[in-house]
Motif scaffolding. Sequence first.
Motif, short mmCIF file in Angstrom:
data_model
loop_
_atom_site.label_atom_id
_atom_site.label_comp_id
_atom_site.label_asym_id
_atom_site.label_seq_id
_atom_site.Cartn_x
_atom_site.Cartn_y
_atom_site.Cartn_z
N GLN A 73 0.81 -1.21 0.00
CA GLN A 73 0.00 0.00 0.00
C GLN A 73 0.85 1.27 0.00
O GLN A 73 0.39 2.33 -0.43
CB GLN A 73 -0.94 0.00 1.21
N TYR A 74 2.09 1.18 0.46
CA TYR A 74 2.92 2.36 0.60
C TYR A 74 4.17 2.28 -0.28
O TYR A 74 5.19 2.89 0.02
CB TYR A 74 3.32 2.54 2.07
N THR A 75 4.09 1.52 -1.37
CA THR A 75 5.24 1.31 -2.24
C THR A 75 4.93 1.75 -3.66
O THR A 75 3.83 1.52 -4.16
CB THR A 75 5.65 -0.17 -2.24
N ALA A 76 5.90 2.38 -4.29
CA ALA A 76 5.86 2.69 -5.73
C ALA A 76 6.99 1.93 -6.39
O ALA A 76 8.10 1.85 -5.85
CB ALA A 76 5.98 4.18 -5.98
N LEU A 77 6.73 1.37 -7.55
CA LEU A 77 7.70 0.53 -8.25
C LEU A 77 7.78 0.99 -9.70
O LEU A 77 6.76 1.07 -10.38
CB LEU A 77 7.29 -0.94 -8.17
N VAL A 78 8.99 1.29 -10.16
CA VAL A 78 9.21 1.77 -11.52
C VAL A 78 10.17 0.82 -12.23
O VAL A 78 11.26 0.55 -11.72
CB VAL A 78 9.77 3.20 -11.54
N LEU A 79 9.76 0.30 -13.39
CA LEU A 79 10.61 -0.57 -14.20
C LEU A 79 11.14 0.25 -15.37
O LEU A 79 10.38 0.70 -16.23
CB LEU A 79 9.83 -1.79 -14.70
N LEU A 80 12.45 0.44 -15.39
CA LEU A 80 13.10 1.20 -16.45
C LEU A 80 13.69 0.25 -17.49
O LEU A 80 13.55 -0.97 -17.39
CB LEU A 80 14.20 2.09 -15.86
N SER A 81 14.37 0.82 -18.46
CA SER A 81 14.98 0.04 -19.53
C SER A 81 15.90 -1.04 -18.96
O SER A 81 16.73 -0.78 -18.09
CB SER A 81 15.79 0.97 -20.43
N GLY A 82 15.73 -2.28 -19.46
CA GLY A 82 16.58 -3.38 -19.06
C GLY A 82 16.18 -4.08 -17.78
O GLY A 82 16.91 -4.96 -17.32
N ALA A 83 15.05 -3.72 -17.19
CA ALA A 83 14.61 -4.42 -15.98
C ALA A 83 14.39 -5.90 -16.28
O ALA A 83 14.01 -6.29 -17.38
CB ALA A 83 13.31 -3.79 -15.46
N ASP A 84 14.63 -6.73 -15.27
CA ASP A 84 14.54 -8.17 -15.44
C ASP A 84 13.08 -8.59 -15.64
O ASP A 84 12.17 -8.17 -14.91
CB ASP A 84 15.11 -8.86 -14.19
N LEU A 85 12.85 -9.45 -16.65
CA LEU A 85 11.50 -9.95 -16.90
C LEU A 85 10.96 -10.75 -15.71
O LEU A 85 9.75 -10.85 -15.52
CB LEU A 85 11.49 -10.82 -18.16
N GLY A 86 11.86 -11.33 -14.92
CA GLY A 86 11.42 -12.09 -13.75
C GLY A 86 10.77 -11.23 -12.69
O GLY A 86 10.11 -11.76 -11.79
N VAL A 143 8.45 -8.95 -13.40
CA VAL A 143 7.13 -8.51 -13.86
C VAL A 143 6.03 -9.14 -13.02
O VAL A 143 5.11 -8.45 -12.56
CB VAL A 143 6.94 -8.85 -15.35
N GLY A 144 6.08 -10.46 -12.81
CA GLY A 144 5.05 -11.14 -12.03
C GLY A 144 4.92 -10.60 -10.62
O GLY A 144 3.83 -10.20 -10.19
N PRO A 145 6.03 -10.55 -9.84
CA PRO A 145 5.93 -9.97 -8.50
C PRO A 145 5.47 -8.51 -8.50
O PRO A 145 4.77 -8.08 -7.58
CB PRO A 145 7.36 -10.10 -7.96
N ALA A 146 5.86 -7.75 -9.52
CA ALA A 146 5.43 -6.35 -9.58
C ALA A 146 3.92 -6.25 -9.75
O ALA A 146 3.26 -5.42 -9.11
CB ALA A 146 6.15 -5.63 -10.72
N LEU A 147 3.35 -7.08 -10.62
CA LEU A 147 1.90 -7.05 -10.82
C LEU A 147 1.16 -7.57 -9.59
O LEU A 147 0.06 -7.10 -9.27
CB LEU A 147 1.54 -7.88 -12.06
N ASP A 148 1.76 -8.54 -8.89
CA ASP A 148 1.15 -9.00 -7.63
C ASP A 148 1.12 -7.88 -6.60
O ASP A 148 0.14 -7.71 -5.87
CB ASP A 148 1.92 -10.20 -7.08
N LEU A 149 2.21 -7.12 -6.54
CA LEU A 149 2.27 -6.00 -5.60
C LEU A 149 1.26 -4.92 -5.98
O LEU A 149 0.64 -4.30 -5.12
CB LEU A 149 3.69 -5.42 -5.56
N ALA A 150 1.08 -4.71 -7.30
CA ALA A 150 0.08 -3.74 -7.76
C ALA A 150 -1.32 -4.17 -7.38
O ALA A 150 -2.15 -3.35 -6.98
CB ALA A 150 0.20 -3.55 -9.27
N ALA A 151 -1.60 -5.48 -7.48
CA ALA A 151 -2.92 -5.98 -7.09
C ALA A 151 -3.18 -5.78 -5.61
O ALA A 151 -4.33 -5.67 -5.18
CB ALA A 151 -3.03 -7.45 -7.46
#
Length: 438
Positions: free
Chosen positions: A362-375, A377-385
């Motif tokens: 709830q208190y986190t912002a996450l930014v994926l820039l150029s070259g971020a690891d594809l691995g 993506v899944g945890p990032a979307l879980d955190l967004a949910a």
Amino acid sequence: MSESEANPAVALLARPGAARERLREALAHADVQIVLEDDPNGLEPQALHDARPQFVVIALEAAIEDALERLEPVLSAPGLSLVFDEAELAARRNGWEAQRWGRHLAAKLHGHQQVLPPGAEDEPTLQLEPGRPAPPPAPQEAALQTHLQQAHRWADDVPADGLYAPPAQLHEPVAFEHALAALQPIVPEPPEAPVARMEPPAAPPVPFDHTAWSLVDESADAATPAYAAAEVEARSSSFDTDHLSLVDLDAAAPPGARAGALLVLAGIGGPDALRRLLGALPSALAVPVLVHMRLDGGRYGNLVKQMARVSPLPVQLAEAGQRATPGQVHVLADDIGVRAASDGLHFLTDAQGISIAALPAQYTALVLLSGADLGHVGPALDLAAAGAWVAGQVGEGCYDPAAATAVVAAGMAAGEPQELAQIIAARWGEGDHNGEAP
């Protein structure tokens, strides 16, 4: 358009050696103008300025740190793009890996996304034009005559359809409805119904007495001990609801549960995007910034020095046991993780590196820039949910857009690094409350 106008002007800054040779070869295949190639240790700022490059490719190593500080006024000029590469990594890059890196470098310098090897380009798309399509040519009667004659000869030999045979009593021609009626199956008439006999009427049912029904077993209730009822009454009178408060409960939560953080993930092409993101953040940011960018050479100390020159926030290398400080940038090495504690976020030694799931969503912002690891993506979307704000870099400066594009395609925020920094600044600038995610 002349060749000088079509090909971007590039300056190559690297010490003499294998790294400089590899970078020169990559630029030679990238269709660019190398307007300057020199060792930054002996290069004067005016000479770099007079070359008027559009891009500066720099082979990073500890030996040129002081030189880059001296050239900083020119390197930070508006409209000048910087491309960093680890000198040690560039020196040992060869074969397929060197060709792949060269294609990505060319894509960045020319501002396109074509990074496939020759022969694997996308097929040209069909361009539709307005107007009705031309009708196909009419068949010539002479060309069909042979087929018509052959069909006439074979007509008697064609097998008949055995699924339908007209009844014998019908003769063609007959009406279609007559044929259907003749094919209906014959339904036998029902047997004659027996004569009903008169029976005396049945006696009406005796009404059921339900006045004695009870959902409570009176005998069992009577056997309940008196002290049990007294105990229930005592519990009801002792439960005080006057002091319940949702505000008090929230305030009583451990500070670590509300500890905000901005996590930035990057990789290939990430230094340039990271420079633009950090440079646009306000100096009064109310949360810590965690940066994880995988470097094959592992020279995170150099990355700290480079980012410190452009970031209005202090930049330091995260160490195990240290607490994340709001308003500071912490660069995480590959073996540094994070955990939430009662007094905020703490760094710890973790062979797996940063765990996105360990951050309070709830208190986190996450930014994926150029070259971020594809691995990630899944945890990032879980955190967004779970309530986090997640964004991905887009635009011409995105050197390796795979992971960033994946989160954007999933409905997350998108923008250039400067645009994402403005959103974060608006939500987490000075005076923000509780550090909630944007």
